[in-house]
Design a protein around this motif. Structure first.
Motif: not given
Length: 357
Positions: A174, A176, A178, A233-235, A241-242, A267, A271-272
């Motif tokens: 990942d 990003g 969580l 979730h952050r990029n 982004d999710g 999302a 990825d997210a």
């Protein structure tokens, strides 16, 4: 018998709400497990509002976006329904106004007298007068609304996934992060995220005012399903982004214990999406993940090493649409390519005239 169909006044708001099934205690759904409910019973627990709560809700009932109609029989309020003003995303990404039908109910002692049919005519006329060329609803029963010109436009799934057999097919790192956040943080994140997601998802409708207000409060649900947890979730740039909302409800029956229930997950990127599901499918001390209201085109099954680990537990219709103006509806949608397309509308259809609704 004298029947009158008209909007309600503020003084009639409480009585209007009392004819609704969710208040009166009458069935609201077909007696089958529904795809939008993560529990195992056919009907979700019904918590009837108190008289005080009804008074509070009625005080704010009449708004610009909530447009009720009621049926009066010999002066008695016997049924009600309403249109809510929302936007819907069409194929091609354009968002247009839609009249959302909701809160439909007729008291059992007044059924089979054409009250819903007459209310439906008034509601659809209201949509036309406001320039809404689409009307939509979520149906409580599959045999009711076809007679009024509505047809199924989208479907939803309810998933059950065995946690011990939910490994992903390919390794994933990942880029990003969580994070578990509190309800106040989630309440600020979800309106922005949902607007971004629904712009990309055909058939998605705009949320009603106050949809996210309960997240910040963090109150325990009356059905005993336990507190909500909020996953974000952050990029790599730190942008959200999710997000997901899930519960791990307590169950007295060992057969139902260890279930993680996903209430919402959205999302903006693969990825997210992959990261959120990666954590939700691998919580310690859980054995099964249940997710309701999932779009039929979601890719999770094909990300798993064993696609059979994801069981499609229930499928049902989601959004029903009534096209009130065929030409405007077709002109509003867009296409990825430029070409010629010829369509023929069946002139025998009864959905464009309230006289035949």
């Amino acid at each position: 018998m004298t029947i009158e169909i008209r909007p309600i006044t503020q003084g009639e708001a409480v009585e209007y709400m009392r004819v609704m099934p969710w208040v009166s205690g009458f069935p609201q759904e077909e007696p089958e497990p529904v795809a939008w409910y993560t529990g195992r019973t056919a009907f979700p627990p019904l918590v009837q509002p108190t008289a005080e709560r009804l008074e509070q809700a009625a005080a704010g009932l009449l708004t610009d976006w909530f447009r009720p109609q009621a049926a009066f029989v010999d002066g008695k309020l016997a049924g009600g329904s309403a249109i809510v003003s929302v936007d819907i995303t069409l194929p091609g990404g354009r968002q247009v106004p839609m009249g959302g039908l909701t809160w439909s109910g007729v008291l059992p002692t007044y059924r089979r007298r054409g009250l819903l049919r007459q209310m439906m005519g008034a509601l659809l006329d209201d949509c036309r007068e406001r320039g809404e060329f689409l009307a939509g609803l979520h149906a409580s029963e599959g045999t009711i609304y076809g007679r009024y010109g509505f047809g199924t436009a989208t479907f939803q799934h309810r998933w059950e996934v065995r946690r011990t057999d939910a490994a992903f097919r390919t390794p994933f790192t990942d880029p990003g992060t969580l994070d578990l956040v509190d309800g106040a943080t989630a309440a600020a994140i979800w309106p922005v995220l949902h607007e971004q997601v629904r712009a990309q998802r055909v058939g998605e409708i705009s949320p009603l005012p106050g949809r996210w207000d309960g997240l910040a409060a963090g109150a325990l649900p009356a059905d005993g399903s336990g507190p909500a947890h909020h996953l974000v979730h952050r990029n790599a740039a730190g942008q959200v982004d999710g997000a997901a909302i899930f519960k791990v409800p307590w169950a007295p029956d060992p057969a139902d214990a260890g279930v993680l229930a996903v209430a919402s997950i959205e999302a903006l990127t693969v990825d997210a999406y992959r990261a959120l599901w990666g954590l939700l499918l691998d919580f310690d001390l859980t054995k099964r993940v249940v997710a309701a209201r999932r779009p039929v085109d979601e890719p999770l099954r094909w990300m798993l090493a064993n696609p059979r680990a994801l069981k499609l537990a229930r499928t049902r219709d989601n959004l029903w649409l009534n096209i009130l103006d065929v030409q405007r509806a077709l002109e509003a949608r867009t296409y990825a390519a430029t070409d010629a397309l010829a369509l023929e509308a069946d002139g025998r259809a009864h959905i464009w005239s309230s006289d035949s609704a």
